[in-house]
Motif scaffolding. Structure first.
Motif, PDB file in Angstrom:
ATOM      1  N   TYR A 105      23.004 -22.220 -10.365  1.00 30.49           N
ATOM      2  CA  TYR A 105      23.899 -21.816 -11.449  1.00 30.49           C
ATOM      3  C   TYR A 105      23.831 -22.853 -12.572  1.00 30.49           C
ATOM      4  O   TYR A 105      24.578 -23.825 -12.570  1.00 30.49           O
ATOM      5  N   THR A 106      22.907 -22.625 -13.484  1.00 32.90           N
ATOM      6  CA  THR A 106      22.744 -23.570 -14.589  1.00 32.90           C
ATOM      7  C   THR A 106      22.834 -22.799 -15.906  1.00 32.90           C
ATOM      8  O   THR A 106      22.820 -21.562 -15.917  1.00 32.90           O
ATOM      9  N   PHE A 107      22.859 -23.570 -17.012  1.00 30.95           N
ATOM     10  CA  PHE A 107      22.869 -22.902 -18.315  1.00 30.95           C
ATOM     11  C   PHE A 107      21.549 -22.170 -18.553  1.00 30.95           C
ATOM     12  O   PHE A 107      21.517 -21.125 -19.162  1.00 30.95           O
ATOM     13  N   SER A 108      20.461 -22.746 -18.034  1.00 28.62           N
ATOM     14  CA  SER A 108      19.175 -22.110 -18.329  1.00 28.62           C
ATOM     15  C   SER A 108      19.044 -20.760 -17.620  1.00 28.62           C
ATOM     16  O   SER A 108      18.283 -19.911 -18.063  1.00 28.62           O
ATOM     17  N   THR A 109      19.783 -20.560 -16.545  1.00 28.63           N
ATOM     18  CA  THR A 109      19.692 -19.253 -15.878  1.00 28.63           C
ATOM     19  C   THR A 109      20.834 -18.321 -16.310  1.00 28.63           C
ATOM     20  O   THR A 109      20.958 -17.212 -15.810  1.00 28.63           O
ATOM     21  N   TYR A 110      21.658 -18.796 -17.218  1.00 28.96           N
ATOM     22  CA  TYR A 110      22.799 -17.991 -17.672  1.00 28.96           C
ATOM     23  C   TYR A 110      22.450 -17.340 -19.006  1.00 28.96           C
ATOM     24  O   TYR A 110      22.327 -18.021 -20.022  1.00 28.96           O
ATOM     25  N   ILE A 111      22.255 -16.034 -18.989  1.00 28.86           N
ATOM     26  CA  ILE A 111      21.816 -15.347 -20.199  1.00 28.86           C
ATOM     27  C   ILE A 111      22.970 -15.215 -21.188  1.00 28.86           C
ATOM     28  O   ILE A 111      24.080 -14.812 -20.825  1.00 28.86           O
ATOM     29  N   MET A 130      31.808  -7.435 -20.093  1.00 32.31           N
ATOM     30  CA  MET A 130      30.608  -6.861 -19.506  1.00 32.31           C
ATOM     31  C   MET A 130      29.473  -6.990 -20.514  1.00 32.31           C
ATOM     32  O   MET A 130      29.647  -6.639 -21.682  1.00 32.31           O
ATOM     33  N   PRO A 131      28.318  -7.546 -20.103  1.00 31.53           N
ATOM     34  CA  PRO A 131      27.194  -7.662 -21.036  1.00 31.53           C
ATOM     35  C   PRO A 131      26.778  -6.302 -21.598  1.00 31.53           C
ATOM     36  O   PRO A 131      26.832  -5.288 -20.888  1.00 31.53           O
ATOM     37  N   ASP A 132      26.365  -6.302 -22.858  1.00 30.63           N
ATOM     38  CA  ASP A 132      25.885  -5.061 -23.453  1.00 30.63           C
ATOM     39  C   ASP A 132      24.484  -4.733 -22.913  1.00 30.63           C
ATOM     40  O   ASP A 132      23.911  -5.507 -22.143  1.00 30.63           O
ATOM     41  N   PHE A 133      23.970  -3.609 -23.358  1.00 32.99           N
ATOM     42  CA  PHE A 133      22.696  -3.113 -22.817  1.00 32.99           C
ATOM     43  C   PHE A 133      21.572  -4.166 -22.945  1.00 32.99           C
ATOM     44  O   PHE A 133      20.889  -4.479 -21.969  1.00 32.99           O
ATOM     45  N   GLU A 134      21.421  -4.756 -24.151  1.00 39.02           N
ATOM     46  CA  GLU A 134      20.326  -5.715 -24.357  1.00 39.02           C
ATOM     47  C   GLU A 134      20.480  -6.923 -23.443  1.00 39.02           C
ATOM     48  O   GLU A 134      19.510  -7.427 -22.886  1.00 39.02           O
ATOM     49  N   THR A 135      21.720  -7.400 -23.275  1.00 40.18           N
ATOM     50  CA  THR A 135      21.928  -8.573 -22.413  1.00 40.18           C
ATOM     51  C   THR A 135      21.637  -8.215 -20.958  1.00 40.18           C
ATOM     52  O   THR A 135      21.071  -9.014 -20.218  1.00 40.18           O
ATOM     53  N   ARG A 136      21.996  -6.990 -20.591  1.00 39.52           N
ATOM     54  CA  ARG A 136      21.703  -6.564 -19.207  1.00 39.52           C
ATOM     55  C   ARG A 136      20.187  -6.529 -18.982  1.00 39.52           C
ATOM     56  O   ARG A 136      19.700  -6.957 -17.941  1.00 39.52           O
ATOM     57  N   VAL A 137      19.473  -6.053 -19.988  1.00 37.13           N
ATOM     58  CA  VAL A 137      18.000  -6.041 -19.874  1.00 37.13           C
ATOM     59  C   VAL A 137      17.507  -7.478 -19.669  1.00 37.13           C
ATOM     60  O   VAL A 137      16.686  -7.759 -18.785  1.00 37.13           O
ATOM     61  N   LYS A 181      16.014 -12.364 -13.786  1.00 36.75           N
ATOM     62  CA  LYS A 181      16.148 -12.314 -12.329  1.00 36.75           C
ATOM     63  C   LYS A 181      14.798 -11.951 -11.688  1.00 36.75           C
ATOM     64  O   LYS A 181      14.371 -12.577 -10.718  1.00 36.75           O
ATOM     65  N   MET A 182      14.144 -10.950 -12.263  1.00 37.48           N
ATOM     66  CA  MET A 182      12.869 -10.511 -11.700  1.00 37.48           C
ATOM     67  C   MET A 182      11.820 -11.611 -11.856  1.00 37.48           C
ATOM     68  O   MET A 182      11.028 -11.845 -10.958  1.00 37.48           O
ATOM     69  N   LEU A 211      24.810  -5.066 -10.707  1.00 38.36           N
ATOM     70  CA  LEU A 211      23.456  -4.933 -11.259  1.00 38.36           C
ATOM     71  C   LEU A 211      22.473  -5.698 -10.375  1.00 38.36           C
ATOM     72  O   LEU A 211      21.400  -5.197 -10.029  1.00 38.36           O
ATOM     73  N   GLU A 212      22.864  -6.905  -9.996  1.00 39.35           N
ATOM     74  CA  GLU A 212      21.987  -7.699  -9.120  1.00 39.35           C
ATOM     75  C   GLU A 212      21.818  -7.016  -7.765  1.00 39.35           C
ATOM     76  O   GLU A 212      20.740  -7.048  -7.185  1.00 39.35           O
ATOM     77  N   GLY A 213      22.879  -6.396  -7.284  1.00 37.90           N
ATOM     78  CA  GLY A 213      22.821  -5.708  -5.999  1.00 37.90           C
ATOM     79  C   GLY A 213      21.784  -4.587  -6.037  1.00 37.90           C
ATOM     80  O   GLY A 213      20.988  -4.420  -5.114  1.00 37.90           O
ATOM     81  N   VAL A 214      21.793  -3.837  -7.135  1.00 43.01           N
ATOM     82  CA  VAL A 214      20.832  -2.742  -7.264  1.00 43.01           C
ATOM     83  C   VAL A 214      19.406  -3.299  -7.316  1.00 43.01           C
ATOM     84  O   VAL A 214      18.486  -2.785  -6.672  1.00 43.01           O
ATOM     85  N   MET A 215      19.239  -4.415  -8.062  1.00 44.47           N
ATOM     86  CA  MET A 215      17.893  -5.008  -8.148  1.00 44.47           C
ATOM     87  C   MET A 215      17.413  -5.437  -6.772  1.00 44.47           C
ATOM     88  O   MET A 215      16.269  -5.215  -6.395  1.00 44.47           O
ATOM     89  N   ILE A 216      18.318  -6.031  -6.007  1.00 41.32           N
ATOM     90  CA  ILE A 216      17.931  -6.509  -4.674  1.00 41.32           C
ATOM     91  C   ILE A 216      17.543  -5.325  -3.779  1.00 41.32           C
ATOM     92  O   ILE A 216      16.536  -5.362  -3.088  1.00 41.32           O
ATOM     93  N   SER A 217      18.320  -4.249  -3.841  1.00 41.44           N
ATOM     94  CA  SER A 217      17.983  -3.062  -3.044  1.00 41.44           C
ATOM     95  C   SER A 217      16.605  -2.539  -3.425  1.00 41.44           C
ATOM     96  O   SER A 217      15.816  -2.144  -2.570  1.00 41.44           O
ATOM     97  N   LEU A 218      16.365  -2.540  -4.726  1.00 43.52           N
ATOM     98  CA  LEU A 218      15.089  -2.023  -5.217  1.00 43.52           C
ATOM     99  C   LEU A 218      13.925  -2.865  -4.687  1.00 43.52           C
ATOM    100  O   LEU A 218      12.936  -2.340  -4.163  1.00 43.52           O
TER     101      LEU A 218
END
Ligand SMILES: Nc1ncnc2c1ncn2[C@@H]1O[C@H](COP(=O)(O)OP(=O)(O)OP(=O)(O)O)[C@@H](O)[C@H]1O
Length: 473
Positions: free
Chosen positions: A138-144, A299-306, A312-313, A339-346
């Motif tokens: 959990y760092t600033f560099s991984t925090y979008i 909640m992050p907007d669409f671009e931030t979620r992207v 993460k990927m 969102l992360e949960g869905v990515m992990i399932s995928l």
């Protein structure tokens, strides 16, 4: 220190090392000294009561595993806790684990050797600088960064650069579930910890704080508890709403807070709502929370979620096509954890079944996770989306109203119904309050004309089109 004890303990360490991460290992196991071995009972010395409790709270299973695998089923662990009673003689006292008459490895109070609190707090030592409970990822560099967190993030960064000195003291970060509060406050902690100044940074959940305090009452160690927290340079306390209704803990926290604040030590808190809505917390605490800066996370907007999905990927070393990223970002708009949960399932699905991650797989996963998800763009969905976008009632789209903004929204909804569904013009008209097909043709023409001439209108249509496209993949 007996050589037998040292040998047994190094064997135990080898087991422990395989079960805890590197940081926990050096923080919690390296400082331990083996003292003696009597039969199958090993005594280890730990630097403080707090340290002992921490081991028992967090690592009891791994200790048990290590002792039993090296000393056999009758293996026992005893602790010697270094006690500073305010004089020069540090006399260890001993507590056994597991406790006699108890097969469970419950945390137990060391025997008290006198009627006073069994020990006074040790002076701050180098081990404590390591005891931060921070997740190194959990760092600033991984925090979008996005509009959703800009203020909180930049205030957090300012605090990390000058802890205790900025006017952001305390810094209170609040927001709904899974929106990144813990990540952000731990990023501040990690940034401070990794700076050249040696600061004692401590992250604690409010729940843990309450439990530690309750235990300290039970064990007669309140003074030690307080002293420990008063020596912290940066106190990060998560989910402060958990203190609601816990009056004694609040009183204790109030004193710790005052002491730290007066000593220009940094306090960082998170909460699931703004201070004004925190029910069950004393007014004097709430007013102090407002001394510094309160910043919210949305909640992050669409671009931030992207961007979050991409990062993460990347960190997982996995490539997924852009259309899948956009589909996920569009579909999961509840919180980042989901969102992360869905990515992990995928990822899990793709690797278990040895298939490529593509849109079809993403849709299947989403259908399993979000049961009622509609993946088709139908007239109902278009009407719902358009009316939300223009902030009008769905019924108005079907009514006779001729108000300009309603007429425009209705025409836009008809235009998209023509573009994204297979309904005939007649059927579309029918869904908009029984209008006839010429009205639909007129609506489509009007929207096309406005797209050509009106930039704001064109942008609105493009925003909506993005949503429908995403849905109709
Ligand atoms: N802006 C962001 N950039 C990257 N990752 C994020 C961001 N926001 C949240 N996350 C990730 O989302 C997950 C949930 O975040 P976190 O646990 O910090 O949320 P929280 O608000 O503390 O949740 P809770 O209310 O349950 O305590 C974490 O894995 C975190 O790394």
């Amino acid at each position: 220190m007996s050589s037998e004890a040292t040998a047994v303990w190094s064997e135990c360490l080898r087991v422990i090392e395989q079960h805890v991460n590197e940081q926990s290992y050096s923080t919690w196991f390296k400082p331990i000294n083996p003292v003696r071995l009597e039969g199958s009972s090993l005594t280890i010395q730990v630097p403080s009561q707090f340290f002992y409790e921490w081991l028992e709270d967090n690592y009891v299973q791994v200790l048990k595993l290590a002792i039993k695998s090296i000393l056999g089923p009758n293996g026992r662990l005893e602790y010697a806790v270094v006690v500073d009673r305010g004089n020069s003689q540090n006399q260890p006292y001993v507590v056994s684990y597991p406790q006699s008459n108890s097969s469970s490895p419950n945390k137990k109070v060391p025997e008290k050797t006198d009627h006073k609190s069994p020990f006074e707090m040790q002076s701050l030592n180098s081990d404590m600088l390591l005891q931060s409970n921070l997740n190194p990822n959990y760092t600033f560099s991984t925090y979008i960064e996005g509009d959703c967190n800009r203020l909180a993030r930049s205030a957090g960064f300012a605090v990390a650069t000058k802890p205790g000195i900025t006017s952001f003291n305390p810094l209170m970060v609040y927001g709904g579930v899974g929106l990144g509060k813990t990540h952000l406050v731990q990023a501040i902690g990690n940034e401070i910890k990794n700076s050249p100044e040696e600061k004692f940074v401590l992250y604690v959940s409010s729940e843990k704080f309450v439990n530690q305090f309750m235990d300290s009452i039970k064990d007669g160690n309140v003074k030690s508890f307080t002293n420990f927290y008063m020596q912290v340079d940066v106190l990060i306390i998560d989910d402060i709403q958990f203190l609601a209704g816990k009056d004694r803990t609040q009183e204790m926290f109030f004193h710790i807070f005052n002491h730290l604040h007066q000593s220009k030590k940094q306090i960082i808190m998170t909460s699931d709502c703004p201070p004004k809505d925190l029910k069950g917390l004393e007014e004097r605490l709430l007013s102090r929370f407002k001394w510094g800066l309160t910043a919210d996370l949305q909640m992050p907007d669409f671009e931030t979620r992207v961007a979050i999905i991409r990062r993460k990927m990347q960190s997982e070393g996995i490539y997924i096509p852009d259309d899948v990223i956009e589909y996920l970002a569009y579909t999961v708009d509840t919180n980042v954890r989901e969102l992360e949960g869905v990515m992990i399932s995928l990822i899990a699905h793709a690797s278990l079944n040895r298939v490529e991650i593509d849109l079809t797989l993403a849709k299947t996963i989403m259908k399993n996770i979000v049961k009622d998800i509609e993946t088709e763009v139908g007239i109902d969905y278009i009407q719902k989306t358009v009316s939300e976008y223009f902030d009008i009632k769905i019924d108005d789209l079907k009514a006779k109203t001729r108000k300009k903004e309603i007429v425009t929204a209705r025409q836009v909804a008809m235009y998209f119904s023509k573009e994204f569904t297979n309904h005939s013009l007649k059927s579309i008209g029918y869904h908009f309050g029984g209008r006839d097909h010429s009205t639909v043709i007129h609506a489509v023409q009007t929207v096309n004309d406005l797209i050509e001439t009106d930039t704001t209108f064109r942008n609105s249509v493009n925003d909506l089109k993005k949503k429908f496209k995403m849905r109709s993949y």
